[in-house]
Motif scaffolding. Structure first.
Motif, PDB file in Angstrom:
ATOM      1  N   TYR A   6      89.869  92.014 114.611  1.00  0.00           N
ATOM      2  CA  TYR A   6      90.917  91.483 115.471  1.00  0.00           C
ATOM      3  C   TYR A   6      90.391  90.294 116.255  1.00  0.00           C
ATOM      4  N   SER A   7      91.304  89.441 116.746  1.00  0.00           N
ATOM      5  CA  SER A   7      90.869  88.281 117.513  1.00  0.00           C
ATOM      6  C   SER A   7      91.658  88.198 118.797  1.00  0.00           C
ATOM      7  N   PRO A   8      91.087  87.582 119.852  1.00  0.00           N
ATOM      8  CA  PRO A   8      91.747  87.553 121.134  1.00  0.00           C
ATOM      9  C   PRO A   8      93.107  86.878 121.043  1.00  0.00           C
ATOM     10  N   ALA A   9      94.042  87.394 121.827  1.00  0.00           N
ATOM     11  CA  ALA A   9      95.372  86.801 121.847  1.00  0.00           C
ATOM     12  C   ALA A   9      95.295  85.409 122.442  1.00  0.00           C
ATOM     13  N   ALA A  10      95.979  84.500 121.809  1.00  0.00           N
ATOM     14  CA  ALA A  10      95.901  83.114 122.262  1.00  0.00           C
ATOM     15  C   ALA A  10      96.839  82.856 123.427  1.00  0.00           C
ATOM     16  N   ASP A  26      84.236  95.187 120.615  1.00  0.00           N
ATOM     17  CA  ASP A  26      82.875  95.170 120.093  1.00  0.00           C
ATOM     18  C   ASP A  26      81.850  95.118 121.222  1.00  0.00           C
ATOM     19  N   ALA A  27      82.157  94.365 122.291  1.00  0.00           N
ATOM     20  CA  ALA A  27      81.221  94.276 123.412  1.00  0.00           C
ATOM     21  C   ALA A  27      81.049  95.630 124.088  1.00  0.00           C
ATOM     22  N   LEU A  28      82.150  96.364 124.267  1.00  0.00           N
ATOM     23  CA  LEU A  28      82.048  97.698 124.865  1.00  0.00           C
ATOM     24  C   LEU A  28      81.243  98.620 123.957  1.00  0.00           C
ATOM     25  N   ALA A 300      88.521  96.389 130.149  1.00  0.00           N
ATOM     26  CA  ALA A 300      89.280  95.349 130.844  1.00  0.00           C
ATOM     27  C   ALA A 300      88.357  94.225 131.311  1.00  0.00           C
ATOM     28  N   ALA A 301      87.167  94.592 131.808  1.00  0.00           N
ATOM     29  CA  ALA A 301      86.220  93.577 132.286  1.00  0.00           C
ATOM     30  C   ALA A 301      85.728  92.702 131.141  1.00  0.00           C
ATOM     31  N   ALA A 305      85.927  88.649 130.590  1.00  0.00           N
ATOM     32  CA  ALA A 305      84.708  87.853 130.379  1.00  0.00           C
ATOM     33  C   ALA A 305      84.494  87.574 128.900  1.00  0.00           C
ATOM     34  N   ASN A 306      85.554  87.354 128.173  1.00  0.00           N
ATOM     35  CA  ASN A 306      85.496  87.289 126.713  1.00  0.00           C
ATOM     36  C   ASN A 306      84.576  86.195 126.176  1.00  0.00           C
ATOM     37  N   ASP A 307      84.426  85.090 126.920  1.00  0.00           N
ATOM     38  CA  ASP A 307      83.636  83.967 126.418  1.00  0.00           C
ATOM     39  C   ASP A 307      82.225  83.927 126.999  1.00  0.00           C
TER      40      ASP A 307
END
Length: 393
Positions: A6-10, A26-28, A300-301, A305-307
């Motif tokens: 999946y990819s972040p919503a634009a 994936d980060a979590l 949520a965090a 901080a996605n980037d």
């Protein structure tokens, strides 16, 4: 669970109908694996210091207690993310295709637990003990989820809530070893063991509450397809905070959900330890409320901080979870056997370090070396979509 693309919503105004890969998930998952590494390093080098379930707040040294409970986040978040990933997988596949994948994935995990995972802990061709732990539990729950996803969405959510919230009502039910229900009850709810052909099989992860957790993970999937990113983050934070507050209230009342806590006169730290000492095998309601609550807030965090570079690093680790899991188990085993061959045994028949501080040194020293092979395999998965079995790792 197999990672799902999946990819972040634009757009903040409009939810993504069919997500590809959310880096936050994936980060979590990567963060949880890094935390899990600490507990497995402890079990490698500090095993002679016994840690019970729940941890005995009266006797255990506080530093070991807090090192141990850090890892309580791992299993609940792993299982919940398995359900969430299954839901997102379904957004690009039919219900029948999703069921088939979950069945094969679950069977693969059970086989993995019985073979490579158990061998990594003891390296015995004919083992004296077989421990059925988290990979076994995720595998069985995944197989069951393959059938449960055909139920209405509200039924799956209701089942998850009932199992997580109500399974402690069954704690008083036990069966003697010669009873026909002893084995199924050991698999479902009561941590027990059996002997089979000279091998002791220990059911460390009874699956009933974990079925509830995987159902809740599946049910949370709609937040990622029907809500805008801002609304989703608010929902994740709100649900997580509600679970933590619910834990504090229910734990303070001392009436349901786990063994009672107690005050240790003159020792406030041990009183806090008693409050936080929760049952993991199987996970009590009070074990699941704060761990899943923290998981939702962290998710949520990571979306916010996605980037960030740390989020990216963790997402790389979370992009190949099964590879990391197996690789770190075998690396720790090789290190332990090498140390024992060089220095011999110094705590009974095992080798161990004399200070918990060395556990932390080993832990911090292994994170970066484990990152690079995991990154290599994660990139391989992305490049070689033609190798079908890579998705299982």
């Amino acid at each position: 669970m197999a990672t799902v693309a999946y990819s972040p919503a634009a757009s903040v105004s409009k939810p993504a109908a069919s997500p590809a890969r959310l880096q936050s998930i994936d980060a979590l998952r990567g963060l949880v694996m890094v935390i899990m590494l600490l507990d497995h390093v402890r079990e490698t080098w500090f095993l002679y210091m016994a840690v019970g379930d729940p941890v005995d707040a009266r006797t255990i040294m506080p530093a070991l207690f807090f090192t141990r409970i850090t890892s309580t986040l791992c299993a609940p978040i792993f299982v919940a993310l398995t359900g969430l990933s299954a839901y997102l997988y379904h957004q690009k596949h039919s219900l029948a295709e999703t069921s088939r994948f979950l069945l094969s994935r679950g069977a693969f995990l059970v086989l993995l637990e019985l073979t490579l995972v158990n061998f990594s802990w003891r390296a015995e061709l004919v083992p004296q003990f077989v421990f059925l732990q988290v990979i076994w539990a995720i595998g069985l729950c995944t197989i069951l989820l393959a059938g449960l996803i055909h139920l209405p969405a509200r039924a799956i959510l209701a089942l998850g809530l009932v199992l997580v919230g109500g399974h402690n009502l069954l704690d008083g039910i036990t069966f003697p070893a010669n009873h026909p229900l002893f084995l199924p009850w050991a698999i479902i709810h009561e941590r027990s063991q059996i002997e089979l052909a000279g091998t002791v099989i220990k059911f460390n992860y009874p699956i009933l509450p974990w079925i509830g957790v995987i159902c809740l993970g599946w049910s949370a999937g709609s937040w990622f397809t029907k809500l805008t990113p801002d609304d989703r983050r608010r929902t994740l934070r709100g649900a997580g905070a509600a679970m933590i507050i619910g834990f504090i209230i229910l734990r303070a009342l001392n009436i349901y959900g786990d063994a009672p806590w107690f005050v240790v006169p003159g020792e406030p730290v041990r009183t806090v330890m008693s409050f936080l000492a929760l049952t993991k095998y199987p996970p009590s309601l009070l074990f699941l409320l704060p761990t899943l609550g923290v998981g939702l807030i962290l998710l949520a965090a990571f979306e916010r901080a996605n980037d960030d570079r740390p989020t990216h690093w963790l997402s790389v680790m979370g992009g190949a979870p099964m590879f990391f899991y197996l690789f770190h188990l075998y690396l720790l085993r090789i290190l332990y056997l090498s140390a024992r061959a060089i220095w011999g045994t110094n705590h009974g028949d095992i080798f161990g370090v004399d200070s918990l501080g060395w556990v932390w040194v080993w832990y911090l020293g292994l994170i970066v070396p484990l990152y690079f092979p995991t990154r290599w395999f994660s990139n391989l998965k992305k490049r070689r979509k033609d190798i079908w079995w890579l998705k299982y790792l």
